[in-house]
Design an enzyme around this catalytic site. Structure first.
Site, PDB file in Angstrom:
ATOM      1  N   LYS A   1       0.824  -1.210   0.000  1.00 53.68           N
ATOM      2  CA  LYS A   1       0.000   0.000   0.000  1.00 53.68           C
ATOM      3  C   LYS A   1       0.862   1.266   0.000  1.00 53.68           C
ATOM      4  CE  LYS A   1      -1.153  -0.199   4.954  1.00 53.68           C
ATOM      5  NZ  LYS A   1       0.196   0.086   5.392  1.00 53.68           N
TER       6      LYS A   1
ATOM      7  N   ARG B   1      -6.630   1.876  11.566  1.00 56.13           N
ATOM      8  CA  ARG B   1      -6.201   0.503  11.850  1.00 56.13           C
ATOM      9  C   ARG B   1      -7.123  -0.155  12.867  1.00 56.13           C
ATOM     10  NH1 ARG B   1      -0.594   1.463  10.255  1.00 56.13           N
ATOM     11  NH2 ARG B   1       0.617  -0.455  10.190  1.00 56.13           N
TER      12      ARG B   1
ATOM     13  N   ARG C   1      12.518  -6.004   3.047  1.00 52.16           N
ATOM     14  CA  ARG C   1      12.227  -4.642   2.590  1.00 52.16           C
ATOM     15  C   ARG C   1      13.227  -3.623   3.146  1.00 52.16           C
ATOM     16  NH1 ARG C   1       6.311  -2.445   3.908  1.00 52.16           N
ATOM     17  NH2 ARG C   1       7.063  -2.466   6.041  1.00 52.16           N
TER      18      ARG C   1
ATOM     19  N   ARG D   1      14.076  -1.044   8.640  1.00 52.90           N
ATOM     20  CA  ARG D   1      13.302  -0.675   9.833  1.00 52.90           C
ATOM     21  C   ARG D   1      13.548  -1.607  11.009  1.00 52.90           C
ATOM     22  NH1 ARG D   1       7.316   0.504   7.752  1.00 52.90           N
ATOM     23  NH2 ARG D   1       6.907  -0.495   9.759  1.00 52.90           N
TER      24      ARG D   1
ATOM     25  N   ARG E   1       2.323  -7.751  14.040  1.00 51.38           N
ATOM     26  CA  ARG E   1       1.614  -6.746  13.233  1.00 51.38           C
ATOM     27  C   ARG E   1       0.572  -7.400  12.333  1.00 51.38           C
ATOM     28  NH1 ARG E   1       7.082  -4.653  11.603  1.00 51.38           N
ATOM     29  NH2 ARG E   1       6.239  -3.671   9.755  1.00 51.38           N
TER      30      ARG E   1
HETATM   31  P1  AMP Z   1       3.467   1.215   9.243  1.00 49.54           P
HETATM   32  O1  AMP Z   1       4.623   2.027   8.752  1.00 49.54           O
HETATM   33  O2  AMP Z   1       2.160   1.626   8.652  1.00 49.54           O
HETATM   34  O3  AMP Z   1       3.734  -0.275   9.116  1.00 49.54           O
HETATM   35  O4  AMP Z   1       3.336   1.507  10.822  1.00 49.54           O
HETATM   36  C1  AMP Z   1       4.412   1.234  11.699  1.00 49.54           C
HETATM   37  C2  AMP Z   1       3.927   1.190  13.140  1.00 49.54           C
HETATM   38  O5  AMP Z   1       3.364   2.460  13.513  1.00 49.54           O
HETATM   39  C3  AMP Z   1       2.802   0.190  13.422  1.00 49.54           C
HETATM   40  O6  AMP Z   1       3.307  -1.119  13.641  1.00 49.54           O
HETATM   41  C4  AMP Z   1       2.179   0.795  14.674  1.00 49.54           C
HETATM   42  O7  AMP Z   1       2.983   0.555  15.817  1.00 49.54           O
HETATM   43  C5  AMP Z   1       2.251   2.283  14.380  1.00 49.54           C
HETATM   44  N1  AMP Z   1       1.035   2.779  13.671  1.00 49.54           N
HETATM   45  C6  AMP Z   1       0.964   3.278  12.407  1.00 49.54           C
HETATM   46  N2  AMP Z   1      -0.290   3.649  12.094  1.00 49.54           N
HETATM   47  C7  AMP Z   1      -1.038   3.388  13.191  1.00 49.54           C
HETATM   48  C8  AMP Z   1      -2.418   3.517  13.495  1.00 49.54           C
HETATM   49  N3  AMP Z   1      -3.279   4.001  12.588  1.00 49.54           N
HETATM   50  N4  AMP Z   1      -2.839   3.120  14.731  1.00 49.54           N
HETATM   51  C9  AMP Z   1      -1.981   2.632  15.646  1.00 49.54           C
HETATM   52  N5  AMP Z   1      -0.666   2.459  15.433  1.00 49.54           N
HETATM   53  C10 AMP Z   1      -0.183   2.826  14.208  1.00 49.54           C
END
Ligand code: AMP
Length: 214
Positions: free
Chosen positions: A13, A87, A122, A156, A167
């Site tokens: 995404k 989320r 990644r 990361r 996750r």
């Molecule tokens: P992402 O880069 O989208 O994979 O997000 C990395 C991390 O940020 C996630 O594993 C969560 O810990 C936190 N995170 C990102 N977006 C949200 C959200 N909408 N609600 C809660 N935690 C979030």
């Protein structure tokens, strides 16, 4: 035009959000990127976020909702892609309260095992944030970003096996209720995220063109 991209980590995404936002001149708002920025700060909040994110847990609805609403309240945020938000069902309900009903939701659907392989391999360019993958989307010239030529990359800290599994599990727990919220509103488009990057972009673009945004 407001697009909401739903999908687990590794579903592509973020890559599509970059492509579609540049094609339609939309802002790309990734809650993961925003939270990572805060987590790098030497504050109590920064340290707490770093810990939560490294483990693969979700940050509280209250905090994420606040960060998102502060951003979306800015007048320059009219046309955007939300990547990684909502989320949880509570975030989805909050979002509808603050932006109304003029949006399209795109859900990236992909098998958990494929997701894991994608995420482990990644990495991103430190300078332009282009997303690469050792197996699926390698660098054309080793050690050099295809887009900006930078030689520095980020792997990361939350891309360890335990965090990825968590996750994905959390995503599976939450997504049914989020999809239920959106499918009732008939604003949901499901994309097969195992397709090629080009085909997925094409499907999304074709769908966007059928929608009358305000
Ligand atoms: P992402 O880069 O989208 O994979 O997000 C990395 C991390 O940020 C996630 O594993 C969560 O810990 C936190 N995170 C990102 N977006 C949200 C959200 N909408 N609600 C809660 N935690 C979030």
């Amino acid at each position: 035009m407001r697009l909401i991209f739903l999908g687990p980590t590794g579903s592509g995404k973020g890559t599509q959000a970059k492509i579609i936002s540049s094609q339609f001149g939309l802002r790309h708002l990734s809650t993961g990127d925003m939270l990572r920025d805060v987590s790098k700060s030497e504050t109590e909040l920064g340290k707490k976020l770093e810990e939560i994110m490294t483990k693969g847990d979700l940050v509280t609805d209250e905090l994420v909702n606040q960060i998102v609403s502060e951003t979306l309240n800015k007048p320059e945020y009219k046309n955007y892609i939300l990547d990684g938000f909502p989320r949880t069902r509570a975030q989805a309900e909050f979002l509808s309260e603050i932006i109304g009903e003029d949006y399209l939701v795109i859900n990236f659907d992909l098998d958990s095992e494929i997701l894991k392989t994608r995420v482990v391999s990644r990495f991103t360019c430190k300078k332009c944030h282009a997303i690469y993958n050792i197996e699926l989307h390698p660098l054309k010239k080793e050690g050099v970003c295809d887009i900006c030529g930078s030689t520095e990359f980020d792997h990361r800290s939350d891309n360890n096996d335990e965090s990825i599994t968590k996750r994905i599990d959390i995503y599976k727990e939450q997504i049914a209720s989020i999809l239920d919220f959106y499918s009732g509103k008939e604003k949901l488009y499901i994309v097969n995220a195992s397709d090629t990057v080009e085909n997925i972009s094409k499907h999304i673009i074709d769908t966007i063109k059928t929608i009358d945004f305000e």
